[in-house]
Design a protein around this motif. Structure first.
Motif, PDB file in Angstrom:
ATOM      1  N   GLU A 298       0.966   7.375   8.074  1.00 20.75           N
ATOM      2  CA  GLU A 298      -0.306   7.305   7.333  1.00 20.75           C
ATOM      3  C   GLU A 298      -0.040   7.288   5.834  1.00 20.75           C
ATOM      4  O   GLU A 298      -0.686   6.577   5.074  1.00 20.75           O
ATOM      5  N   ARG A 299       0.938   8.093   5.416  1.00 20.26           N
ATOM      6  CA  ARG A 299       1.254   8.133   3.983  1.00 20.26           C
ATOM      7  C   ARG A 299       1.854   6.814   3.515  1.00 20.26           C
ATOM      8  O   ARG A 299       1.581   6.362   2.409  1.00 20.26           O
ATOM      9  N   ARG A 300       2.683   6.228   4.366  1.00 20.37           N
ATOM     10  CA  ARG A 300       3.255   4.931   3.981  1.00 20.37           C
ATOM     11  C   ARG A 300       2.140   3.929   3.737  1.00 20.37           C
ATOM     12  O   ARG A 300       2.126   3.210   2.732  1.00 20.37           O
ATOM     13  N   ASP A 301       1.174   3.882   4.664  1.00 23.29           N
ATOM     14  CA  ASP A 301       0.075   2.923   4.521  1.00 23.29           C
ATOM     15  C   ASP A 301      -0.711   3.204   3.239  1.00 23.29           C
ATOM     16  O   ASP A 301      -1.105   2.280   2.523  1.00 23.29           O
ATOM     17  N   LEU A 302      -0.900   4.481   2.961  1.00 25.85           N
ATOM     18  CA  LEU A 302      -1.629   4.871   1.758  1.00 25.85           C
ATOM     19  C   LEU A 302      -0.881   4.427   0.497  1.00 25.85           C
ATOM     20  O   LEU A 302      -1.462   3.815  -0.412  1.00 25.85           O
ATOM     21  N   VAL A 303       0.421   4.713   0.446  1.00 27.76           N
ATOM     22  CA  VAL A 303       1.214   4.339  -0.737  1.00 27.76           C
ATOM     23  C   VAL A 303       1.178   2.823  -0.948  1.00 27.76           C
ATOM     24  O   VAL A 303       0.972   2.351  -2.065  1.00 27.76           O
ATOM     25  N   LEU A 304       1.352   2.082   0.139  1.00 22.82           N
ATOM     26  CA  LEU A 304       1.375   0.622  -0.005  1.00 22.82           C
ATOM     27  C   LEU A 304       0.035   0.113  -0.527  1.00 22.82           C
ATOM     28  O   LEU A 304      -0.016  -0.743  -1.411  1.00 22.82           O
ATOM     29  N   GLU A 305      -1.029   0.674   0.028  1.00 24.26           N
ATOM     30  CA  GLU A 305      -2.370   0.244  -0.399  1.00 24.26           C
ATOM     31  C   GLU A 305      -2.586   0.554  -1.880  1.00 24.26           C
ATOM     32  O   GLU A 305      -3.059  -0.292  -2.645  1.00 24.26           O
ATOM     33  N   LEU A 306      -2.185   1.754  -2.292  1.00 27.73           N
ATOM     34  CA  LEU A 306      -2.412   2.143  -3.688  1.00 27.73           C
ATOM     35  C   LEU A 306      -1.517   1.344  -4.638  1.00 27.73           C
ATOM     36  O   LEU A 306      -1.952   0.921  -5.711  1.00 27.73           O
ATOM     37  N   LEU A 307      -0.260   1.114  -4.234  1.00 26.02           N
ATOM     38  CA  LEU A 307       0.643   0.367  -5.118  1.00 26.02           C
ATOM     39  C   LEU A 307       0.193  -1.084  -5.260  1.00 26.02           C
ATOM     40  O   LEU A 307       0.400  -1.721  -6.301  1.00 26.02           O
ATOM     41  N   ASN A 308      -0.430  -1.577  -4.203  1.00 25.86           N
ATOM     42  CA  ASN A 308      -0.959  -2.938  -4.233  1.00 25.86           C
ATOM     43  C   ASN A 308      -1.937  -3.151  -5.374  1.00 25.86           C
ATOM     44  O   ASN A 308      -2.070  -4.250  -5.893  1.00 25.86           O
ATOM     45  N   GLY A 309      -2.595  -2.061  -5.749  1.00 20.32           N
ATOM     46  CA  GLY A 309      -3.593  -2.143  -6.816  1.00 20.32           C
ATOM     47  C   GLY A 309      -2.987  -2.038  -8.205  1.00 20.32           C
ATOM     48  O   GLY A 309      -3.719  -1.973  -9.198  1.00 20.32           O
ATOM     49  N   ILE A 310      -1.659  -1.988  -8.314  1.00 20.37           N
ATOM     50  CA  ILE A 310      -1.030  -1.906  -9.639  1.00 20.37           C
ATOM     51  C   ILE A 310      -0.294  -3.207  -9.928  1.00 20.37           C
ATOM     52  O   ILE A 310       0.514  -3.667  -9.115  1.00 20.37           O
ATOM     53  N   GLU A 311      -0.567  -3.743 -11.091  1.00 20.32           N
ATOM     54  CA  GLU A 311       0.090  -4.992 -11.493  1.00 20.32           C
ATOM     55  C   GLU A 311       1.610  -4.777 -11.586  1.00 20.32           C
ATOM     56  O   GLU A 311       2.063  -3.731 -12.060  1.00 20.32           O
ATOM     57  N   GLY A 312       2.383  -5.743 -11.105  1.00 19.31           N
ATOM     58  CA  GLY A 312       3.820  -5.714 -11.339  1.00 19.31           C
ATOM     59  C   GLY A 312       4.636  -4.850 -10.395  1.00 19.31           C
ATOM     60  O   GLY A 312       5.827  -4.657 -10.612  1.00 19.31           O
ATOM     61  N   PHE A 313       4.036  -4.331  -9.341  1.00 18.28           N
ATOM     62  CA  PHE A 313       4.800  -3.589  -8.327  1.00 18.28           C
ATOM     63  C   PHE A 313       4.898  -4.471  -7.089  1.00 18.28           C
ATOM     64  O   PHE A 313       3.899  -4.724  -6.426  1.00 18.28           O
ATOM     65  N   LYS A 314       6.111  -4.929  -6.800  1.00 17.30           N
ATOM     66  CA  LYS A 314       6.292  -5.816  -5.651  1.00 17.30           C
ATOM     67  C   LYS A 314       7.079  -5.052  -4.585  1.00 17.30           C
ATOM     68  O   LYS A 314       8.185  -4.594  -4.848  1.00 17.30           O
ATOM     69  N   THR A 315       6.491  -4.874  -3.398  1.00 13.56           N
ATOM     70  CA  THR A 315       7.199  -4.078  -2.375  1.00 13.56           C
ATOM     71  C   THR A 315       7.389  -4.859  -1.082  1.00 13.56           C
ATOM     72  O   THR A 315       6.648  -5.794  -0.787  1.00 13.56           O
TER      73      THR A 315
END
Ligand code: PMP
Ligand code: GLU
Length: 394
Positions: A298-315
């Motif tokens: 659940e935390r992984r999904d949360l982190v990915l979702e939140l990082l998606n909203g930041i410019e310049g973070f490619k995961t």
């Protein structure tokens, strides 16, 4: 005469531990640091394991154990290898050590001669290269990118092999990328290695149970690789037992006996109470700790979702372990709130100073474009940390 050895002077400090220490120090000064630097479950060790340790104390387990581990612990490890990985080992192939880290140090110590090369697919776990160098080996880094989910291809492996190649070391699930090699992908690497019968594989499977897609594969599971694979595992991650310091290997007998010999001169064996507790941990089915894995997912999904909203973070999408490894090179050459950012180390330090969030520079893992974020922290901390990061880079 020089006080300290060249050996230690040439060694880097563990970046994960250094960052954790720095975060602790800043917290001590009253700064509200959120620590996403250390790969350490934030759960407590399950009660059934703690109870076994308490019982062992009452049962007067206070003497040296056999150097390579109690016989009944080795039996529990053998049963675990068969149950979880379909691997067959005998007691003389098992060595219990003070964490998987010591297992790796033992392996390097007993197998490397000066200038032997060890292939490390990048990103690799922070301590691999320094353990190799400390033992006079030469790390050979193989760069991978997000496009291959940070996995090494068979062609890359083939190109990295030289007459001096002694071993290849990798972790799957991988710290820091979270990548999980499928059985087919490992087989493709094995197909290269069968052409080079003198090369050994160190398969670090410490995140085995922290796998969100299932299908954990072991290199030693291939008949033609079994005799030259050392399987490393431990209880730090899946059982939330980092401080108990127990890891173990299943290995060709000659290598296991050499590790036993080395360890006998260095530690005399792992802590006896922790060993007793690990028997209980391993004898239970992995489903006993599934609640932690579910929470990590659940935390992984949360982190990915939140990082998606930041410019310049490619995961990539990490399929296991508890890290994300975003490429942040978008920020290199820019100035953020007056601070010039030229590399991942600058970026990670900037996040510590400006966002009060501790991460680890990708440099430490052999990839200078990324940073590592550990999500072994509460959801509230993750949400707050990523909010702060977003503010700091906008
Ligand atoms: N291998 C990997 C990939 C790791 O992330 C770690 C971190 N703890 C270790 C080995 C060492 O684990 P320990 O010594 O705690 O068993
Ligand atoms: N393996 C963890 C990490 O990568 C623990 C720290 C360490 O042993 O270096 O953060």
């Amino acid at each position: 005469m020089q006080l300290l050895s060249d050996r230690v002077l040439n060694m880097s400090t563990s970046a994960t531990l250094a960052m954790a220490a720095k975060a602790r120090e800043l917290r001590g000064e009253g700064r509200d640091i959120i620590g996403l630097s250390l790969g350490e479950p934030d759960f407590n060790t399950p009660d059934f394991i703690k109870d076994a340790a308490i019982q062992a104390i009452h049962d007067n387990y206070n003497s040296y154990s056999p150097v390579d581990g109690y016989a009944d612990l080795k039996q529990a490890i053998i049963t675990k290898f068969k149950r979880d990985n379909n691997l067959d080992y005998t007691p003389s192939q098992i060595v219990v050590s003070t964490g998987a880290k010591q297992c790796l140090a033992n392996i390097a110590g007993v197998m490397l001669n000066k200038e032997d090369e060890v292939i490390l697919p990048c990103p690799y776990w922070v301590s691999y290269s320094d353990i190799v160098k400390l033992n006079e080996g030469v790390p050979v880094e193989v760069q991978t990118t997000i496009d291959t989910d940070f996995k090494m291809t068979p062609e890359q492996l083939e190109n990295a092999i030289t007459p001096k190649t002694k071993m290849i070391w990798y972790s799957s699930p991988c710290n820091p990328s979270g990548s999980v090699y499928s059985k087919e992908e490992l087989r493709a690497l094995a197909d290269v290695l069968v052409k080079y019968p003198d090369i050994y594989v160190v398969s670090d499977e410490i995140y085995e149970h922290i796998n969100y897609i299932g299908g954990h594969a072991s290199m030693a599971g291939f008949e033609d690789m079994y005799d030259r694979t050392i399987t490393v595992n431990g209880v730090s991650k899946a059982f939330a037992m980092t401080g108990w310091r127990i890891g173990f290997i299943g290995a060709p007998e000659k290598i296991a006996r050499a590790c036993n010999k080395l360890q006998g001169q260095i530690t005399s064996g792992a802590n006896c109470i922790a060993q007793r507790a690990v028997i209980t941990a391993l004898n239970e089915p992995p489903s006993r700790v599934q609640y932690m894995i579910d929470e990590f997912k659940e935390r992984r999904d949360l982190v990915l979702e939140l990082l998606n909203g930041i410019e310049g973070f490619k995961t990539n999408i990490p399929d296991g372990a508890f890290y994300v490894f975003p490429n942040v090179s978008y920020y290199f050459g820019k100035t953020l709130h007056g601070t010039p950012i030229n590399n991942a180390t600058d970026f990670s330090l900037y996040l510590l100073e400006e966002a009060l969030v501790a991460t680890v520079t990708g440099d430490a893992f052999g990839n200078p474009d990324c940073i590592r974020i550990s999500y072994a922290a509460s959801k509230a901390q993750i949400i707050e940390a990523i909010k702060r990061i977003k503010n700091a880079v906008s």
